[in-house]
Motif scaffolding. Structure first.
Motif, PDB file in Angstrom:
ATOM      1  N   PRO A 189       0.808  -1.222   0.000  1.00  0.00           N
ATOM      2  CA  PRO A 189       0.000   0.000   0.000  1.00  0.00           C
ATOM      3  C   PRO A 189       0.840   1.270   0.000  1.00  0.00           C
ATOM      4  CG  PRO A 189      -0.070  -1.106   2.130  1.00  0.00           C
ATOM      5  CD  PRO A 189       0.566  -2.047   1.174  1.00  0.00           C
ATOM      6  N   ASP A 190       2.113   1.156   0.391  1.00  0.00           N
ATOM      7  CA  ASP A 190       2.985   2.329   0.375  1.00  0.00           C
ATOM      8  C   ASP A 190       3.690   2.514  -0.960  1.00  0.00           C
ATOM      9  OD1 ASP A 190       2.375   2.874   3.027  1.00  0.00           O
ATOM     10  OD2 ASP A 190       3.956   1.542   3.753  1.00  0.00           O
ATOM     11  N   SER A 191       3.483   1.573  -1.868  1.00  0.00           N
ATOM     12  CA  SER A 191       4.167   1.634  -3.163  1.00  0.00           C
ATOM     13  C   SER A 191       3.438   2.596  -4.089  1.00  0.00           C
ATOM     14  CB  SER A 191       4.218   0.238  -3.792  1.00  0.00           C
ATOM     15  OG  SER A 191       4.703   0.324  -5.100  1.00  0.00           O
ATOM     16  N   ASP A 192       4.215   3.308  -4.888  1.00  0.00           N
ATOM     17  CA  ASP A 192       3.615   4.201  -5.878  1.00  0.00           C
ATOM     18  C   ASP A 192       3.754   3.632  -7.284  1.00  0.00           C
ATOM     19  OD1 ASP A 192       6.307   4.481  -6.302  1.00  0.00           O
ATOM     20  OD2 ASP A 192       6.309   6.683  -6.344  1.00  0.00           O
ATOM     21  N   VAL A 193       3.906   2.301  -7.360  1.00  0.00           N
ATOM     22  CA  VAL A 193       4.077   1.658  -8.667  1.00  0.00           C
ATOM     23  C   VAL A 193       2.763   1.683  -9.438  1.00  0.00           C
ATOM     24  CG1 VAL A 193       4.658  -0.470  -9.868  1.00  0.00           C
ATOM     25  CG2 VAL A 193       5.926   0.183  -7.812  1.00  0.00           C
ATOM     26  N   HIS A 194       2.845   2.121 -10.674  1.00  0.00           N
ATOM     27  CA  HIS A 194       1.683   2.148 -11.555  1.00  0.00           C
ATOM     28  C   HIS A 194       1.955   1.219 -12.735  1.00  0.00           C
ATOM     29  CE1 HIS A 194      -1.563   3.547 -14.110  1.00  0.00           C
ATOM     30  NE2 HIS A 194      -0.685   3.842 -15.056  1.00  0.00           N
ATOM     31  N   ILE A 195       0.953   0.426 -13.107  1.00  0.00           N
ATOM     32  CA  ILE A 195       1.100  -0.525 -14.211  1.00  0.00           C
ATOM     33  C   ILE A 195       0.306  -0.037 -15.416  1.00  0.00           C
ATOM     34  CG2 ILE A 195       0.823  -2.901 -14.983  1.00  0.00           C
ATOM     35  CD1 ILE A 195       2.822  -2.555 -12.700  1.00  0.00           C
ATOM     36  N   GLU A 196       0.998   0.042 -16.555  1.00  0.00           N
ATOM     37  CA  GLU A 196       0.347   0.411 -17.809  1.00  0.00           C
ATOM     38  C   GLU A 196       0.407  -0.785 -18.759  1.00  0.00           C
ATOM     39  OE1 GLU A 196       0.791   3.600 -21.509  1.00  0.00           O
ATOM     40  OE2 GLU A 196       1.749   4.016 -19.572  1.00  0.00           O
ATOM     41  N   VAL A 197      -0.718  -1.132 -19.357  1.00  0.00           N
ATOM     42  CA  VAL A 197      -0.803  -2.271 -20.253  1.00  0.00           C
ATOM     43  C   VAL A 197      -0.998  -1.774 -21.683  1.00  0.00           C
ATOM     44  CG1 VAL A 197      -1.967  -4.445 -20.767  1.00  0.00           C
ATOM     45  CG2 VAL A 197      -1.849  -3.621 -18.406  1.00  0.00           C
ATOM     46  N   THR A 198      -0.130  -2.262 -22.576  1.00  0.00           N
ATOM     47  CA  THR A 198      -0.200  -1.883 -23.989  1.00  0.00           C
ATOM     48  C   THR A 198      -0.466  -3.129 -24.823  1.00  0.00           C
ATOM     49  OG1 THR A 198       1.401  -0.092 -23.656  1.00  0.00           O
ATOM     50  CG2 THR A 198       1.050  -0.854 -25.922  1.00  0.00           C
ATOM     51  N   PRO A 199      -1.543  -3.152 -25.608  1.00  0.00           N
ATOM     52  CA  PRO A 199      -1.728  -4.291 -26.517  1.00  0.00           C
ATOM     53  C   PRO A 199      -0.560  -4.368 -27.487  1.00  0.00           C
ATOM     54  CG  PRO A 199      -3.730  -2.969 -26.342  1.00  0.00           C
ATOM     55  CD  PRO A 199      -2.648  -2.184 -25.691  1.00  0.00           C
ATOM     56  N   GLY A 277      18.242  -6.736 -11.208  1.00  0.00           N
ATOM     57  CA  GLY A 277      17.952  -5.519 -10.471  1.00  0.00           C
ATOM     58  C   GLY A 277      17.947  -5.749  -8.983  1.00  0.00           C
ATOM     59  N   GLY A 278      17.664  -4.690  -8.245  1.00  0.00           N
ATOM     60  CA  GLY A 278      17.658  -4.743  -6.794  1.00  0.00           C
ATOM     61  C   GLY A 278      16.249  -4.723  -6.229  1.00  0.00           C
ATOM     62  N   LYS A 279      16.105  -4.122  -5.065  1.00  0.00           N
ATOM     63  CA  LYS A 279      14.831  -4.133  -4.347  1.00  0.00           C
ATOM     64  C   LYS A 279      13.719  -3.433  -5.128  1.00  0.00           C
ATOM     65  CE  LYS A 279      12.070  -4.805  -0.861  1.00  0.00           C
ATOM     66  NZ  LYS A 279      11.545  -6.165  -0.579  1.00  0.00           N
ATOM     67  N   ALA A 280      14.027  -2.277  -5.708  1.00  0.00           N
ATOM     68  CA  ALA A 280      12.996  -1.553  -6.464  1.00  0.00           C
ATOM     69  C   ALA A 280      12.537  -2.369  -7.670  1.00  0.00           C
ATOM     70  CB  ALA A 280      13.533  -0.196  -6.912  1.00  0.00           C
ATOM     71  N   TRP A 281      13.474  -3.082  -8.291  1.00  0.00           N
ATOM     72  CA  TRP A 281      13.156  -3.942  -9.433  1.00  0.00           C
ATOM     73  C   TRP A 281      12.246  -5.078  -9.001  1.00  0.00           C
ATOM     74  CZ3 TRP A 281      15.220  -9.044 -10.299  1.00  0.00           C
ATOM     75  CH2 TRP A 281      15.018  -9.551 -11.581  1.00  0.00           C
TER      76      TRP A 281
END
Length: 370
Positions: A189-199, A277-281
């Motif tokens: 819930p503290d993550s600001d990761v946004h997922i975008e899906v492209t066909p 990658g690391g933790k963010a990855w």
């Protein structure tokens, strides 16, 4: 078998007039319906060679054997070399046990001697592995595939024993669905990761992410040309999932789906960039997996190959390896990474040796699953 048995057969490089015969043989051997657009994409439009890397065997005017190769530009610690992957090997059932497989492969090895091709690599199953070893291929590593079997009652014998599938479906189907529902976890819930899906393919973003941290190990060089060819198959539909955080793209997945002739819906997570990658990855990967699985709840099987995604993260999302229980008891897709230098001698590329598993970093992108 008498070595002269092959003399009644003509072995030569593919010609356009062979197309119908190759496709007819493919249908007999692999029990599937592939068209000319598939053959055109996979072999004739390959961007790394100026010919069709396919050899045919003819007898009495009919194609009774075919030995195709997929060409890859492979990156090895900064440099690039050309490699070929044997794929879609075909011998007509009425012409087997006559040395055709061996002779086709020997013919190809002879053809590529002294060319720009450096090595062969592929993923044979237990049945075909001995044949490659006799021709100079070496075992490198068992290639583990992780499966999330979401609807076991729907799986065909191609993937699991039919009796096992029925038992799993009747006894454990509801439990498995509940189990998987709990493993499509909400992102932090503290993550600001946004997922975008492209066909389709978001080629520019994929290449940019790859170029940030390409691995030192042997792998397919991920350029725009590579992505547009490798994932242009007419058999699959595909999408790109991109994770963004703090206004920057951090990781991406390519996902593809198809429905088999047995009405099984298969989804594969076929590539991940960056590949390290690391933790963010890892946080980005978790959010990406969450989105992919939420969008593909109706797929019977979700699969991911290779070692790029950490095993513990896959376990969290309900994926299980095919070389351990319970999948090892009925999985039919076990395979081994093998390789052979074209000249049979030069096992070292730059500072990497072909027969060391630590020197490879692979996903489905390098593995023929079409």
């Amino acid at each position: 078998m008498d070595s002269t048995a092959i003399t009644d057969y003509q072995i030569r490089q593919y010609r356009p007039a062979d197309q119908d015969g190759v496709l007819a043989l493919d249908s007999i051997v692999w029990d599937r319906d592939r068209g000319g657009d598939w053959l055109e994409w996979k072999y004739r439009q390959n961007p790394y060679v100026d010919h069709t890397p396919l050899f045919v065997v003819r007898k009495d005017g009919e194609v009774v054997g075919a030995r195709p190769f997929m060409a890859f530009e492979m990156r090895t610690n900064g440099g690039t070399v050309l490699a070929l992957q044997p794929s879609d090997t075909m011998v007509h059932p009425e012409h087997r046990r006559r040395g055709i497989f061996t002779r086709m492969t020997e013919h190809a090895i002879e053809y590529y001697q002294g060319t720009d091709v450096d090595f062969f690599f592929n993923f044979p199953n237990e049945a075909s592995l001995p044949g490659y070893e006799k021709l100079g291929w070496r075992q490198i590593d068992d290639k583990r595939t992780y499966y999330r079997v979401q609807h076991p009652e729907s799986l065909a014998p191609e993937y699991v024993n039919s009796d096992v599938a029925r038992v799993l479906g009747v006894l454990f189907g509801p439990l498995l669905r509940n189990y998987y529902d709990r493993r499509v976890a909400s992102p932090d819930p503290d993550s600001d990761v946004h997922i975008e899906v492209t066909p389709g393919l978001a080629v520019d973003e994929l290449v940019d992410l790859y170029d940030r941290r390409p691995p030192d190990a042997i792998h397919a060089h991920r350029t725009g040309q590579f992505y547009e060819w490798r994932f242009g198959s007419p058999v699959w539909s595909r999408s790109t999932y991109v994770a963004e955080a703090g206004g920057d793209t951090t990781a991406a997945l390519i996902v593809r789906t198809r429905r088999t002739s047995d009405a099984v819906t298969i989804t594969q997570i076929v590539d991940i960039v960056p590949m390290t990658g690391g933790k963010a990855w890892e946080t980005a990967l978790a959010n990406l997996l969450d989105a992919v699985l939420d969008d593909h709840r109706s797929s019977d099987l979700v699969a991911i190959s290779g070692t790029v995604v950490p095993a513990e993260l896959l376990k969290t999302y309900g994926f299980r390896p095919d070389d351990r229980l319970p999948l090892s008891s009925f999985s039919g897709h076990r395979c081994t990474l093998v390789s052979r230098p074209v000249d049979g001698v030069s096992w070292r590329l730059d500072d990497r040796t072909l027969d060391d598993a630590e020197n490879w970093a692979l996903t489905y992108a390098e593995r023929d699953t079409t």
